[in-house]
Design an enzyme around this catalytic site. Structure first.
Site, PDB file in Angstrom:
ATOM      1  N   HIS A  32      -6.637  -1.286   0.812  1.00  0.00           N
ATOM      2  CA  HIS A  32      -7.535  -0.139   0.970  1.00  0.00           C
ATOM      3  C   HIS A  32      -6.902   0.860   1.919  1.00  0.00           C
ATOM      4  O   HIS A  32      -6.247   0.475   2.882  1.00  0.00           O
ATOM      5  CB  HIS A  32      -8.905  -0.581   1.518  1.00  0.00           C
ATOM      6  CG  HIS A  32      -9.966   0.454   1.320  1.00  0.00           C
ATOM      7  ND1 HIS A  32     -10.160   1.487   2.206  1.00  0.00           N
ATOM      8  CD2 HIS A  32     -10.864   0.623   0.318  1.00  0.00           C
ATOM      9  CE1 HIS A  32     -11.147   2.251   1.760  1.00  0.00           C
ATOM     10  NE2 HIS A  32     -11.583   1.761   0.617  1.00  0.00           N
ATOM     11  N   ASP A  85     -13.964  -3.319  -4.994  1.00  0.00           N
ATOM     12  CA  ASP A  85     -13.873  -3.128  -6.447  1.00  0.00           C
ATOM     13  C   ASP A  85     -13.375  -4.355  -7.181  1.00  0.00           C
ATOM     14  O   ASP A  85     -13.640  -4.519  -8.366  1.00  0.00           O
ATOM     15  CB  ASP A  85     -12.980  -1.915  -6.755  1.00  0.00           C
ATOM     16  CG  ASP A  85     -13.695  -0.626  -6.421  1.00  0.00           C
ATOM     17  OD1 ASP A  85     -14.922  -0.614  -6.534  1.00  0.00           O
ATOM     18  OD2 ASP A  85     -13.038   0.344  -6.024  1.00  0.00           O
TER      19      ASP A  85
HETATM   20  N1  CMC Z   1      -0.384  -4.596  -4.569  1.00  0.00           N
HETATM   21  C1  CMC Z   1       0.845  -4.800  -4.059  1.00  0.00           C
HETATM   22  N2  CMC Z   1       1.327  -4.212  -2.938  1.00  0.00           N
HETATM   23  C2  CMC Z   1       0.505  -3.350  -2.326  1.00  0.00           C
HETATM   24  C3  CMC Z   1      -0.792  -3.082  -2.788  1.00  0.00           C
HETATM   25  C4  CMC Z   1      -1.236  -3.745  -3.951  1.00  0.00           C
HETATM   26  N3  CMC Z   1      -2.460  -3.520  -4.435  1.00  0.00           N
HETATM   27  N4  CMC Z   1      -1.397  -2.190  -1.968  1.00  0.00           N
HETATM   28  C5  CMC Z   1      -0.502  -1.900  -1.010  1.00  0.00           C
HETATM   29  N5  CMC Z   1       0.652  -2.612  -1.221  1.00  0.00           N
HETATM   30  C6  CMC Z   1       1.826  -2.642  -0.348  1.00  0.00           C
HETATM   31  C7  CMC Z   1       2.643  -1.359  -0.433  1.00  0.00           C
HETATM   32  O1  CMC Z   1       3.632  -1.453  -1.428  1.00  0.00           O
HETATM   33  C8  CMC Z   1       3.237  -1.277   0.959  1.00  0.00           C
HETATM   34  O2  CMC Z   1       4.275  -2.209   1.044  1.00  0.00           O
HETATM   35  P1  CMC Z   1       5.572  -1.908   2.021  1.00  0.00           P
HETATM   36  O3  CMC Z   1       4.977  -1.812   3.401  1.00  0.00           O
HETATM   37  O4  CMC Z   1       6.479  -3.071   1.815  1.00  0.00           O
HETATM   38  O5  CMC Z   1       6.125  -0.599   1.543  1.00  0.00           O
HETATM   39  C9  CMC Z   1       2.094  -1.830   1.848  1.00  0.00           C
HETATM   40  O6  CMC Z   1       1.354  -2.708   0.995  1.00  0.00           O
HETATM   41  C10 CMC Z   1       1.181  -0.758   2.400  1.00  0.00           C
HETATM   42  O7  CMC Z   1       0.694  -0.010   1.303  1.00  0.00           O
HETATM   43  P2  CMC Z   1       0.318   1.545   1.335  1.00  0.00           P
HETATM   44  O8  CMC Z   1       0.684   2.138   0.012  1.00  0.00           O
HETATM   45  O9  CMC Z   1       0.870   2.186   2.564  1.00  0.00           O
HETATM   46  O10 CMC Z   1      -1.224   1.485   1.484  1.00  0.00           O
HETATM   47  P3  CMC Z   1      -2.138   2.705   1.197  1.00  0.00           P
HETATM   48  O11 CMC Z   1      -3.129   2.733   2.272  1.00  0.00           O
HETATM   49  O12 CMC Z   1      -1.360   3.940   0.968  1.00  0.00           O
HETATM   50  O13 CMC Z   1      -2.795   2.320  -0.210  1.00  0.00           O
HETATM   51  C11 CMC Z   1      -4.369   1.685  -1.824  1.00  0.00           C
HETATM   52  C12 CMC Z   1      -4.093   1.891  -0.339  1.00  0.00           C
HETATM   53  C13 CMC Z   1      -5.828   1.302  -2.013  1.00  0.00           C
HETATM   54  C14 CMC Z   1      -4.086   2.999  -2.594  1.00  0.00           C
HETATM   55  C15 CMC Z   1      -3.443   0.568  -2.321  1.00  0.00           C
HETATM   56  O14 CMC Z   1      -3.648  -0.600  -1.579  1.00  0.00           O
HETATM   57  C16 CMC Z   1      -3.602   0.295  -3.814  1.00  0.00           C
HETATM   58  O15 CMC Z   1      -2.981   0.980  -4.624  1.00  0.00           O
HETATM   59  N6  CMC Z   1      -4.448  -0.709  -4.179  1.00  0.00           N
HETATM   60  C17 CMC Z   1      -4.731  -1.010  -5.575  1.00  0.00           C
HETATM   61  C18 CMC Z   1      -5.748  -0.025  -6.131  1.00  0.00           C
HETATM   62  C19 CMC Z   1      -7.144  -0.308  -5.645  1.00  0.00           C
HETATM   63  O16 CMC Z   1      -7.625  -1.429  -5.678  1.00  0.00           O
HETATM   64  N7  CMC Z   1      -7.827   0.764  -5.210  1.00  0.00           N
HETATM   65  C20 CMC Z   1      -9.249   0.658  -4.802  1.00  0.00           C
HETATM   66  C21 CMC Z   1      -9.443   0.953  -3.369  1.00  0.00           C
HETATM   67  S1  CMC Z   1     -11.146   0.680  -2.909  1.00  0.00           S
HETATM   68  C22 CMC Z   1     -11.986   1.981  -3.696  1.00  0.00           C
HETATM   69  C23 CMC Z   1     -12.672   2.956  -2.795  1.00  0.00           C
HETATM   70  O17 CMC Z   1     -13.086   2.628  -1.664  1.00  0.00           O
HETATM   71  O18 CMC Z   1     -12.842   4.118  -3.270  1.00  0.00           O
END
Ligand code: CMC
Length: 431
Positions: A308, A366
């Protein structure tokens, strides 16, 4: 209390700019940059608004590091345990929880507005039956503005409240009709005496030839999904509603803009993406392959429903939704269903695998809400429409707060222009 300021120094002229600091009741203080351009000639650069408070608000507070979510100061855990969705709507709109008499009056008022103008139902037939429900929802909610425009003076508190009541009351009917239209079934009229979640489930899942027999555990599960998604401070769709509304536009048109924003997979579309991912994985024996893909930096695949942007330890809504998920699976005896077994195995592996543990990638709300909605027999493409139903109260409460804010200004972000500098148009013969 002494006024706080921060100082910014400009290198070339060593010019110091003093900016006031504003404190909230909870959370980080903010630097008030409104005079920055006048003092220094600079704008700030913040794509995605990751460091910018776009407004001040009294509605919802999130502490992502500590897994805290408060609506009007009340922890989400207590609201989910002790209140139903309409009480939460009252709270978000009015700032306080209702007493018995206030609640009775609120329920009566909502129930008076549950019907939609019969003409509105004709909009559905303009869509293809296989249109995505979110596309239909954007159109039909936007169309409400044509029914309630002249009578909606956004500067009038009573008119804004009526707009909020109409939206909350009609959304279950409008969302349920999206589903009925896609299946070719007749629309089912709401029943005033039924509770909010039960009415919605009857209109969406009921069959006009049979009596709808509600299961209290499943109705409570829907009610909880609505509570947990009711508001989430200045997320993308809420900010969209605020920006659209800042010009004084019709509130239903603004909410339609919010629905459009919610549709994206990075926002409300995630619960649908979870189920699509489970379908793609297909069998528990394929999980290691998909977990390896999720960890591979050269592969864009991510485990949907994990991680998240704001909650970096745990999502408090996920804990509550997990509990509901198990209640629903127990009630329907679905623990041995292939997709649910797959989901539970994925959860187990992700909670133990060092990659996910070290990055604090917990299952989010979700992940579990998608599983619950599937267990209730709701088609995957309706998941985000149900999120929109829940979030409508948050959108309209935030819109109302914005319009009544004496500091309201039309939203008008600035930019860093990196295009071609000024030049002259040459005659076409010499271009
Ligand atoms: N699967 C695999 N790796 C992941 C995932 C995942 N779902 N999410 C984050 N990572 C990794 C990412 O590759 C990074 O790794 P590294 O540090 O080695 O580069 C690390 O974890 C940190 O990730 P980030 O991209 O900096 O995290 P973020 O805050 O930018 O992304 C997110 C948050 C929700 C977009 C992401 O976790 C994601 O794409 N999750 C899957 C989609 C999802 O379930 N979204 C619903 C969110 S809840 C809905 C709402 O509240 O509206």
């Amino acid at each position: 209390m002494a006024e706080k300021h921060v100082s910014l120094t400009e290198d070339e002229q060593h010019k110091v700019s003093k900016l006031p600091v504003m404190d909230g009741t909870l959370g980080p203080s903010v630097v008030d940059i409104r005079s920055l351009y006048a003092q220094t000639g600079y704008f700030t650069y913040d794509p995605g608004f990751t460091s910018t408070a776009s407004c001040s608000s009294k509605i919802t507070f999130i502490d992502g590091d500590n897994g805290v979510l408060l609506y009007r100061g009340y922890p989400i855990e207590q609201l989910a345990e002790k209140c139903d969705f309409l009480e939460v709507c009252y709270l978000l709109l009015n700032g306080e929880l209702p007493n018995g008499a206030e609640m009775k009056e609120f329920v009566t008022t909502i129930s008076k507005h549950v019907m939609v103008h019969e003409q509105l139902t004709r909009f559905y037939s303009g869509f293809r039956r296989d249109a995505h429900p979110m596309a239909v929802l954007v159109g039909v909610v936007g169309a409400l503005s044509a029914f309630y425009h002249d009578g909606t003076d956004v500067t009038c508190r009573e008119d804004r409240y009526t707009a909020a009541i109409r939206l909350i009351a009609k959304m279950p009917n409008i969302v349920a009709m999206c589903h009925k239209y896609s299946t070719g079934m007749p629309f089912i009229y709401p029943k005033r005496k039924l509770g909010y979640a039960e009415n919605f489930m009857r209109m969406m899942m009921g069959d006009p030839c049979d009596e709808y027999i509600p299961n209290p555990i499943l109705i409570r599960a829907i009610d909880r999904i609505l509570i947990l998604h009711a508001d989430h401070e200045q997320n993308a769709s809420t900010s969209t509603v605020r920006l659209a509304g800042s010009s004084g536009a019709n509130p239903y048109a603004c909410v339609a803009a919010g629905i459009a924003c919610l549709w994206g997979a990075a926002h409300g579309g995630a619960n649908e993406a979870v189920l699509n991912m489970l379908e793609e994985i297909g069998d528990a024996s394929n999980i290691p392959e998909y977990v390896a893909k999720a960890k591979d930096k050269n592969d864009p695949f991510r485990l949907m429903g994990f991680g998240h942007r704001v909650y970096k330890n745990y999502d408090p809504r996920a804990k509550l939704m997990r509990q509901t998920c198990h209640e629903v699976l127990d009630e329907l005896n679905l623990h041995n269903d292939r997709t649910f077994k797959l989901a539970m195995e994925l959860e187990r592996i992700a909670l133990e695998d060092p990659y996910f543990v070290e990055r604090k990638l917990y299952p989010n709300v979700d992940f579990y809400s998608g599983i619950v909605l599937r267990a209730l027999g709701i088609p995957t493409e309706m998941f985000t429409a149900i999120f929109a139903l829940a979030r409508s109260v948050g959108w309209i409460a935030q819109w109302d707060e914005m319009i009544s804010d004496p500091e309201l200004k039309i939203g008008r972000p600035r930019q860093l222009y990196r295009g071609v500098p000024q030049r002259d148009v040459q005659p076409i013969s010499s271009r």
